[in-house]
Each structure stands twice: as structure tokens, then as C-alpha cells.
Scaffold this active site. Sequence first.
Site, PDB file in Angstrom:
ATOM      1  N   ASP A  13       0.354  -1.515   0.080  1.00  0.00           N
ATOM      2  CA  ASP A  13       0.022  -0.098  -0.287  1.00  0.00           C
ATOM      3  C   ASP A  13       0.941   1.273  -0.074  1.00  0.00           C
ATOM      4  OD1 ASP A  13      -2.442  -1.601   0.077  1.00  0.00           O
ATOM      5  OD2 ASP A  13      -2.211  -1.581   2.217  1.00  0.00           O
ATOM      6  N   LYS A  16       1.661   1.451  -5.199  1.00  0.00           N
ATOM      7  CA  LYS A  16       2.448   1.628  -6.358  1.00  0.00           C
ATOM      8  C   LYS A  16       1.448   1.227  -7.526  1.00  0.00           C
ATOM      9  CE  LYS A  16       2.190  -3.064  -4.409  1.00  0.00           C
ATOM     10  NZ  LYS A  16       1.993  -2.056  -2.509  1.00  0.00           N
ATOM     11  N   GLY A  40      -4.706  -4.464  -3.458  1.00  0.00           N
ATOM     12  CA  GLY A  40      -5.605  -3.283  -3.292  1.00  0.00           C
ATOM     13  C   GLY A  40      -5.152  -2.126  -4.736  1.00  0.00           C
ATOM     14  N   HIS A  41      -4.223  -2.000  -5.282  1.00  0.00           N
ATOM     15  CA  HIS A  41      -4.113  -0.675  -5.823  1.00  0.00           C
ATOM     16  C   HIS A  41      -5.168   0.607  -6.756  1.00  0.00           C
ATOM     17  CE1 HIS A  41      -0.597  -3.764  -7.817  1.00  0.00           C
ATOM     18  NE2 HIS A  41      -0.797  -3.572  -5.766  1.00  0.00           N
ATOM     19  N   GLN A 225       1.810  -6.227  -3.221  1.00  0.00           N
ATOM     20  CA  GLN A 225       2.697  -5.918  -1.322  1.00  0.00           C
ATOM     21  C   GLN A 225       3.337  -5.455  -1.653  1.00  0.00           C
ATOM     22  OE1 GLN A 225       1.090 -10.102  -3.095  1.00  0.00           O
ATOM     23  NE2 GLN A 225      -1.026  -9.258  -2.230  1.00  0.00           N
TER      24      GLN A 225
END
Length: 432
Positions: A13, A16, A40-41, A225
Site C-alpha cells: 500500500d 504502487k 488493491g492498487h 504487496q
Amino acid sequence: MSNVAVIGSQWGDEGKGKIVDVLSREADVVVRFQGGHNAGHTLVIDGVTYKLHLLPSGIVRPGKLSIIGNGVVVDPAALLKEIETVKAQGVDINSDNLLVAENANLILPVHAFLDQEIEKARDSKGKLGTTGRGIGLCYEDKVARRGIRVCDLAHSDHLRARLENLLGHHNILLKGIGADPLSLDKVYDELMKSAEGLLEYVGVAWKRLDEAHKDGKKILFEGAQGHMLDVDHGTYPFVTSSNTVAAQAAAGSGVGSKMVGYVLGITKAYTTRVGTGPFPTEQENEAGQTLGERGHEFGTTTGRKRRCGWFDAVLVRQAVKTGGIDGIALTKLDVLDGFDELKICVGYELEGRRIDYYPASTVAQANVKPVYETISGWQETTMGARSWADLPAAAVKYVRHIEELIEAPVTLLSTSPDRDDTILMQDPFRAL
Ligand code: GDP
Ligand code: IMO
Ligand code: MG
């Protein structure tokens, strides 16, 4: 000119998604190479937010090829749902701009079920705080050589035989936790149904990457990650089940390691962690709360509150060294606006001794005490700054000091969630 790998250098988080989106303007191909929909991007473009889990962050730019590489674990139902959601936001997704590697492993509903049940059964000290998406269980099956791969979907008899073999294993586990065993017919039918729409995207990813490389195209490898969640280099066992380091970009997409190019470590100007496990600079106090509120620190995938703390230069330096990071993109600098003073962890104390690295043992990781330096904060706003000259002197000093401590240059600075609020100091595609 080289390719670029974008890697998280903390516990995920770090931003990225935003940085991949910024750099994908110049890239031709964006490829995910590990993890799954535990990621989750978030991308913010002209005020519109896109939350991506399995789709590479290049998907929102017309004319770019997005590849889900062989190192990714793919939940077909989750991927198809995500495609629909992102399409509904006006993004064009078709077999010309999305390719799923035929040799990627599939996450089945039983993986997610067991992930959640096993996590529930762990005592409070043993809980890993997984995302419950079945990531670890799928990688277990992959390494144990009983996994189901995307290419198996095209051969029904073979697929049934592979599923029978896999269920032989999982039904023992299900029986052990008092759950009903799974029937082969049901699992087969469910998989075929959920995977139906997937086949149009399936292809030979390594060949497309080889062709792109031969044509002089630029490839952006998108990590998920972060370094401290890497199964080897992270806070084991409180990690994810894949290698998150740049070396995995090659193995997880099917290219030679020399093709990976510049390694850009995405690094938050402070530290967060979602899930359980050691976190030396965590601030369970007003400072941590302020960071969480200003940074809107809630998980993109599970909505869980992220734990917050000061910047840990020891951890990031370790990520630079063990992960081969060439330069970093420092994100969320704006979240530090308004602090009177800021702390940076520059070493640890363990059993009365000073150490300059993060030890591997779980016991030592839990017992290290951070040694802090205190540095002046700034009252001016950096939010939305688009040039180095717009930054207050104290913010410049903070960034320069971080560079010294982590022994890597800041290549890029991010000052808001928006694509355009980014300061590029050095173009990573041209830095090597
Ligand atoms: P990822 O998993 O590394 O892609 O990061 P996430 O998207 O899960 O979390 C990063 C969050 O910070 C997202 O909500 C982004 O929109 C946001 N973000 C990214 N860069 C910045 C920044 O420079 N400033 C602020 N305030 N928010 C940012
Ligand atoms: P992005 O790509 C932050 C964490 C989970 C848990 C541990 C293991 O958005 O940075 P898993 O479901 O992978 O078996 O969970 O890893 N985790 C993440 N934390 N960002 C992520 O992805 C994460 N993906 C997994 O919270 O602690
Ligand atoms: Mg995230």
C-alpha cells in the site's frame, strides 16, 4: 533505455498503483508477476478513482497491453467481476489489451474457504490477518504440484483428473475441520462456469513479452504487496505466500532477469501495515492516529484500518540492499504536512546492543526497539506540489536525509493521490 520494475519496499500500500499509472504513459506493456487479488492498487485520474486488484494498472491507458503473468494466482470469478466493474467505469478491456498467461495457477473457491477457516482456527498470537482470498492455499497447491492452471481449462478430461487429485488432498483438510467434502462434479461445473469468460484473454505471455522486447517496446513490471511481506525476506510467517522482490518479476512473467531493468522501490514517507505481525515503528497514539486520518489509511481490498507509524529507514535500506532497488518513489509526503516534528528510525536496540539491520528471527523482530532521530516538520502544504521548488525547506531536508539513510536516490515524489501531482526527478526508463 531499460524496462522498469515497480516494487513495494515496505508492507504494501505504498502507492504502487499510482506510480505504475504515472509511468505507464511511457510504457507499452504492463505486467503483474506475483500475488493475486489480495492486492488493491488505487489510481486517481481527473477525480475518478479506479481500484484494481488483479488487472495491471496500465489497463486504464488506451493502447497499452496489460499482462497477468504466470507468477500471479488468478481467481477467475474475481477477475471477470473486476473486468466488468472497470469496464462500467468506461475503460475498454478486450483480448487486444489484456492477456492472461496460460501457465498461471487458478484460485478455486475451496482455497478461499480454507484460507478463512484456517485463519479463524489460529489463536490470537498465530493469526496472520490474511485477506481471506485463498492466496496462500493456492500457492501451496502450486508448489505441491497439484494446482490447476489456466491452460487446463481447455481440456475437460485432463481438468477433471487434475481436480480429482486436488480434491483428494483438500477433502482430507475439510474433513479435519468438520466441513462437508466437495464433490468433483460440483467443483468442475462451478469452475467451468466461472472460467467461461476467461478463455478469450488467455495466451502465451512469455512470447508476447519476447516480441515486445524485440520490437524495442518498454515493459513495466508491476509488483504487488511489499518487501516486508516477501515470503523469504519479510516478517515470516506474517507475510504473503509469494516473493515480492524484483527478481520475481523475471520468473513470474517469463523473461530473463536482465530484462527487468531499473528497480523502483515505492516507499511511503511514513510506514503502514495491514494485518498482524511485528512493526517496530508503529505508533499506537495520537501521531499514529493523525497519520491514519490524514493518509486515509484503510485497506483497498478488505477495508481494514491500516496500522501507522514513523518512517523506518533500517527496513527500507534492507529492501534496497536485498531487493536490488536502484531508486525510490517517495509517496504521501503531503500526509506529513503540519507535524511540528517527525521521527525516523535509524537503528534498533536488541538485548542492549545497537544493530543496523532487521534480524530474521520472529522473537528478535518482536523485541527490537527503534532508535529514532527527530527532525523538524513543516507547516506549509506540500499537497499537490508539482515541482521540487514548491517544497518547503524542511520537506526537502526530510527527503534528502531519507536518501542518505537508505542509500538510494529519490527518483520520484508523489504529493497527492492524483496522477498529475507527481515530481519526476529522474526518468527510470532512462536512468540505467
Ligand atoms: P498500492 O497497493 O501500493 O497500490 O497502494 P494503495 O492504492 O493500496 O494505497 C495507497 C493509497 O494512497 C491510495 O488511496 C492512493 O490513492 C493514495 N496515494 C498514493 N500516492 C499518494 C500521495 O502522494 N499522497 C496522498 N495523500 N495519497 C496518495
Ligand atoms: P498491495 O499490492 C498490504 C497482507 C495481509 C496479511 C498478509 C498475508 O495492495 O500493496 P494474504 O492474503 O496475502 O495471504 O495475506 O499480507 N497483504 C497486504 N497488505 N497490501 C497488500 O497488497 C497486501 N496483500 C496482502 O494483510 O497481513
Ligand atoms: Mg494496496
